[in-house]
Each structure stands twice: as structure tokens, then as C-alpha cells.
Motif scaffolding. Structure first.
Motif, PDB file in Angstrom:
ATOM      1  N   ASP A   1       0.828  -1.207   0.000  1.00 57.16           N
ATOM      2  CA  ASP A   1       0.000   0.000   0.000  1.00 57.16           C
ATOM      3  C   ASP A   1       0.862   1.257   0.000  1.00 57.16           C
ATOM      4  O   ASP A   1       0.580   2.230  -0.712  1.00 57.16           O
TER       5      ASP A   1
ATOM      6  N   GLY B   1      -2.588  -1.957  -8.310  1.00 60.65           N
ATOM      7  CA  GLY B   1      -3.405  -1.282  -7.305  1.00 60.65           C
ATOM      8  C   GLY B   1      -3.493   0.209  -7.552  1.00 60.65           C
ATOM      9  O   GLY B   1      -4.573   0.817  -7.433  1.00 60.65           O
TER      10      GLY B   1
ATOM     11  N   GLU C   1      -8.856   0.626   0.478  1.00 57.61           N
ATOM     12  CA  GLU C   1      -8.868  -0.823   0.567  1.00 57.61           C
ATOM     13  C   GLU C   1      -8.453  -1.295   1.966  1.00 57.61           C
ATOM     14  O   GLU C   1      -7.551  -0.731   2.573  1.00 57.61           O
TER      15      GLU C   1
END
Length: 511
Positions: A387, A418, A435
Motif C-alpha cells: 500500500d 493497485g 482498501e
């Protein structure tokens, strides 16, 4: 409990990661019957020690340790941080703030930024920064603690972190950890001992011949990754394709220039330069790609960008973006640089140490070392790295700059999946999907996507329920309310003095 309890935790390496681990494990697990915690470090081995900026999660860590904030600020020479100012990232001459906290006020059950987007489409010239009290207070050099008890005030929507001297923070935590029973052993490790059958680490031998044995080993040895990488042979996942910067030069300088509660990141021809104002000096560094710039030129750029007089010789650091293929292997858990490295663009290094410690406390093992606990730890840690990686790549990918080979490489690089999904969603409808409770919030993604020039073609349909005049009126009112609240706040220096966190004037290193 399945398996015998852990009786001895050995922390290999000091620095910020090691003493964070020592302070936290002794605070939470210190009263466990028969448990001993020992940290091994050598004064002869330096630490990277340049990570001076943090994100708001550090507040929870300090609270868990029972730290008095005024004492902490004073002892670590800390200043407050309300966000990061990005200069020259979209184009030379442009800047924006990634603030902590949120923007405006959500209306009609949808996020505020959809009304701001509608206003932009209607021709309203109201920069996004002006709807964030953290951004505006930061640029004005002002600070006050958030007021969660005033939910209708912009002050309730602030968040903050710290900028501090990493070496002083480690010493501060060391004092607490030793007071909580942690044993510190001085010595250079010359050999790592392993069980001949399982490969588990059983101890470390020091230069003087002493052996420190343990059940659970926390590898805080920095880039060497002495236990996880060198001894257990865990491989490394290389992300330099997406994050090509692989060098940094750091140097502190005397106080001069702006004294804002903001970290500043200024884009350079082959990377970026940080500026972190503390109470007694300014931390500076230049992160760059060695494939696109020579070391001497990088150092010249760093020195040219200093506001004050250099206070030390440059600290040169080499790194590769990425992480170990497993962060927990057998009875070894890596914390900090021994597990991986992502450049400090969004000040996430200390957070990754903190999240690793928190995850360890949740999944604290017995001497059976249940594979399910290890698997879960690794899976969740990899998600953190992934992330953060995608968020960092956004800064490089979404840019108008094409004035150097480095920037042309970055802007033309296909983004990770992503990030590609998030960009496509925002461009099509202005929506931001967070997310699995990822580290960076919708407000953070909004700040950087808008700041980096990503333009959506639409907004949530409910934003059209307000006509243009009402949208204009509400946006103007929110912006004025933020500006008024900032005007009533004390300067950062006034606030530090008021809480007893300011250092003596004789300790300030001025040009």
C-alpha cells in the motif's frame, strides 16, 4: 497455550527500531512471568538515524508507552508536523500540501471533495489546500492540538505528528526501556548460532566471547539484516523498477528560513530533497537515483538548498526499495530496515516499525511458533509495504515534469495494478476507495492526486443536489471558517512554550 511460553526476547541492534521494540515489548509483556528482554548493540556500529519525520500514528505509540508529550517534545527537540509540503513535483514552481486530517465538511452523506469538484467544474477558483485547517495552519506557522470535543469546529478535523531528533528519540526510549527492566548489552556480534536441525537462531556470540541466548529474536540490525537476511538467507523483493531512487545524502544545518510545522519535499532533477525543521536545527537530505545523477552533483544540490550552515559531514546512504520475502522466519522477526526499505517521501519508516511491533503483540508466539501466526504476520506486513509503495509511486507517476531523463522515466512507467485501479476510478468519477483499512486515507489520496494534477471527469451525482449558487455559498463559508480558525491559533513557538515543550534558546543552532 500451545507450546511453552517465550522466556527470552533478544533484540539485535539499537537505534530507533531497536529501542522502540524494547520500550514497547517491556511495557506490554514485561510483567509476564519469567520473561527477560535483552538488547544487544555496539556503539562502534553507527545507525542510519536520519528518519526525523513521522505520521499521526506515532501519537498512539507514545500514548501506549505512557509518554508525557511535553517531556517528549522537549527531550527530542521535536516540533509539530501538520503535513508535508510538496514543491516542484507537478511542475517547477507549483506546490501543494498533503495535510493530516480531513477536508471541509461532508454533506448530504457524501465526501466533501465531490462538492469541491463540482465547484471546480463550475469555474470556482478555490485551491483544495484552503479547505484543510492542517494545511493552512502549517503554511501559517501555527499550531494547536485538535479539539475533538468541538465536533462542529474545523479544529476537530486536524491531526498531527512530530518531527524530532531520531538519535535523541532512541536515547529517550532507551531510558524508559531500561527502567522497565530491559537489559542492554554492549558488544559487536561476531557469530549467529543456530540449531543444527531446525535452523532456528539460538543465540549470538559477541566479540568478547559472550553468548546471548534467546527464544525469540527481533532483528533491528538495519540494512545488514544480520539475522533475517545474512543468517537465515531470506531473499529480497526488489521494487526499484517503480522506485528508482537508491541513494541519499543527509546533513543537518543551523536554523534559518521558514519555521513551519511542515516537512518539505522539493523535487530535484533526479529525485527530491527533504527539509525537516526541529527546535535546535534543520534536518536535510537528498534522495536520488544513481542511474540518473552522479554523487558529487547530488551533494552539490543538497548544499545549495540548505537554509543554514552545515553542522556535520554528509551521511551517505545506499539502499534498494523493497522488502524481504518473509519478515518473520522461524524465530526471527525483522523490524525496520532489516525487513525492507521504502524511501522517506511520506515519512513511513518509523510507522512500519510501529506497525510491526503492534502486529507482534497481537500474534505473540509461544516457543511452538505456530505457522499460522507467522503466515498472518507476513501477509499483513506485505500488505502494508504494498500500500505504501503504490502511494509513493503516485508522486512520481502523476507529474507533468519531463525536464530530465529521470522524470521522463517515472511518468512513462506503467503503474502497479493497485495504483492503476485507484487512478482509473478517480479519473472516471472522482471516487477514492480505501482498501482493507490501508494506511493512507481517502483524504491523503485526494491530496496527492489533486496535487499531482490528476483530474477527474466527474463527481458523485448527489453533489448536483445543490445548485451552483448554494455550492458556491457553502464552499466559501467553509473556506472562511478555516481561515478564521487558523488566524486565532498561536504560532508553533508560542504553543511549544505554553505547554513546556520548548528548549532553551542557548540550545538552538542558528546561522
Amino acid at each position: 497455550m500451545n507450546g511453552e511460553p517465550i522466556r527470552k526476547i533478544v533484540i539485535v541492534g539499537g537505534g530507533t527500531a531497536g529501542w522502540m521494540a524494547a520500550a514497547a515489548t517491556s511495557r506490554i509483556m514485561g510483567a509476564f512471568p519469567g520473561l527477560t528482554i535483552e538488547l544487544v548493540e555496539s556503539e562502534a556500529i553507527g545507525t542510519v538515524g536520519v528518519g526525523e519525520a513521522t505520521i499521526p500514528q506515532i501519537i498512539s505509540f507514545n500514548m501506549m508507552l505512557g509518554i508525557d508529550e511535553a517531556e517528549f517534545v522537549r527531550e527530542t527537540r521535536a516540533t509539530y508536523k501538520l503535513g508535508i509540503e510538496f514543491v516542484d513535483w507537478l511542475r517547477i514552481g507549483h506546490s501543494y500540501v498533503h495535510p493530516f486530517g480531513s477536508y471541509g465538511i461532508d454533506m448530504l452523506g457524501i465526501d466533501f471533495h465531490h462538492f469541491w469538484l463540482r465547484g471546480q467544474r463550475a469555474g470556482l477558483d478555490m485551491p483544495l489546500d484552503e479547505f484543510s485547517i492542517s494545511a493552512m495552519a502549517g503554511k501559517a506557522g501555527r499550531f494547536i492540538h485538535p479539539r475533538k470535543d468541538q465536533p462542529n469546529s474545523p479544529l476537530a478535523r486536524m491531526a498531527y505528528a512530530f518531527q524530532f531528533d531520531a538519535g535523541r528519540y532512541a536515547r529517550f526510549l532507551r531510558n524508559r526501556a531500561e527502567a522497565q527492566g530491559v537489559i542492554r548489552t554492549e558488544g559487536r556480534i561476531t557469530e549467529v548460532l543456530q540449531d543444527g536441525e531446525t535452523g532456528f537462531v539460538t543465540g549470538v556470540r559477541l566479540e568478547d566471547g559472550k553468548i546471548v541466548e534467546g527464544d525469540l529474536f527481533l532483528d533491528c540490525s538495519g540494512f545488514r539484516s544480520l539475522l533475517l537476511g545474512q543468517t537465515l538467507g531470506v531473499g529480497f523483493t526488489d521494487w526499484s523498477k517503480w522506485l528508482p531512487c537508491d541513494r541519499a545524502i543527509a546533513v543537518p544545518c543551523s536554523l534559518a528560513g521558514d519555521n513551519e510545522p511542515l516537512t518539505r519535499s522539493t523535487a530535484q532533477p533526479a529525485g527530491w530533497q527533504w527539509r525537516i525543521p526541529l527546535q535546535h536545527r534543520i534536518g536535510n537530505g537528498h534522495v536520488y537515483s544513481s542511474a540518473h545523477m552522479e554523487d558529487a552533483e547530488a551533494e552539490d544540490i543538497l548544499h545549495a538548498g540548505l537554509d543554514g550552515t552545515p553542522l556535520a559531514e554528509p551521511n551517505r546512504i545506499r539502499f534498494t526499495a523493497g522488502h524481504r520475502d518473509r519478515i518473520w522466519e522461524k524465530n526471527v522477526i525483522a523490524l525496520g530496515l532489516s525487513g525492507g526499505f521504502l524511501e522517506p517521501l511520506e515519512s513511513t519508516a518509523i510507522h512500519l516499525v510501529q506497525s510491526g511491533i503492534a502486529r507482534l503483540m497481537i500474534l505473540f508466539p509461544s516457543r511452538a511458533f505456530n505457522p499460522k501466526e507467522i503466515e498472518r504476520f507476513n501477509r499483513d506486513t506485505f500488505a502494508d509495504y504494498l500500500d505504501i509503495r503504490d502511494f509513493l509511486v503516485l508522486h512520481y507517476k502523476a507529474t507533468e515534469r519531463d525536464d530530465s531523463e529521470f522524470w521522463r522515466y517515472c511518468r512513462n512507467l506503467p503503474p502497479p495494478d493497485g495504483l492503476a485501479d485507484k487512478l482509473e476510478m478517480f479519473r472516471s468519477s472522482g471516487r477514492i476507495i480505501r482498501e482493507h483499512n490501508e494506511l493512507f486515507t481517502e483524504a491523503s489520496w485526494l491530496a496527492v492526486m489533486v496535487g499531482q494534477g490528476v483530474e477527474p471527469s466527474g463527481y458523485h451525482p448527489a453533489a448536483a443536489l445543490l445548485d451552483e449558487d448554494e455550492t458556491r455559498r457553502r464552499l466559501s463559508h467553509i473556506r472562511q471558517t478555516v481561515a478564521h480558525a487558523v488566524s486565532q491559533m498561536p504560532t508553533q513557538d508560542e504553543y511549544l512554550a505554553g505547554i513546556g515543550g520548548a528548549i532553551a534558546g542557548t540550545d538552538r543552532m542558528r546561522a
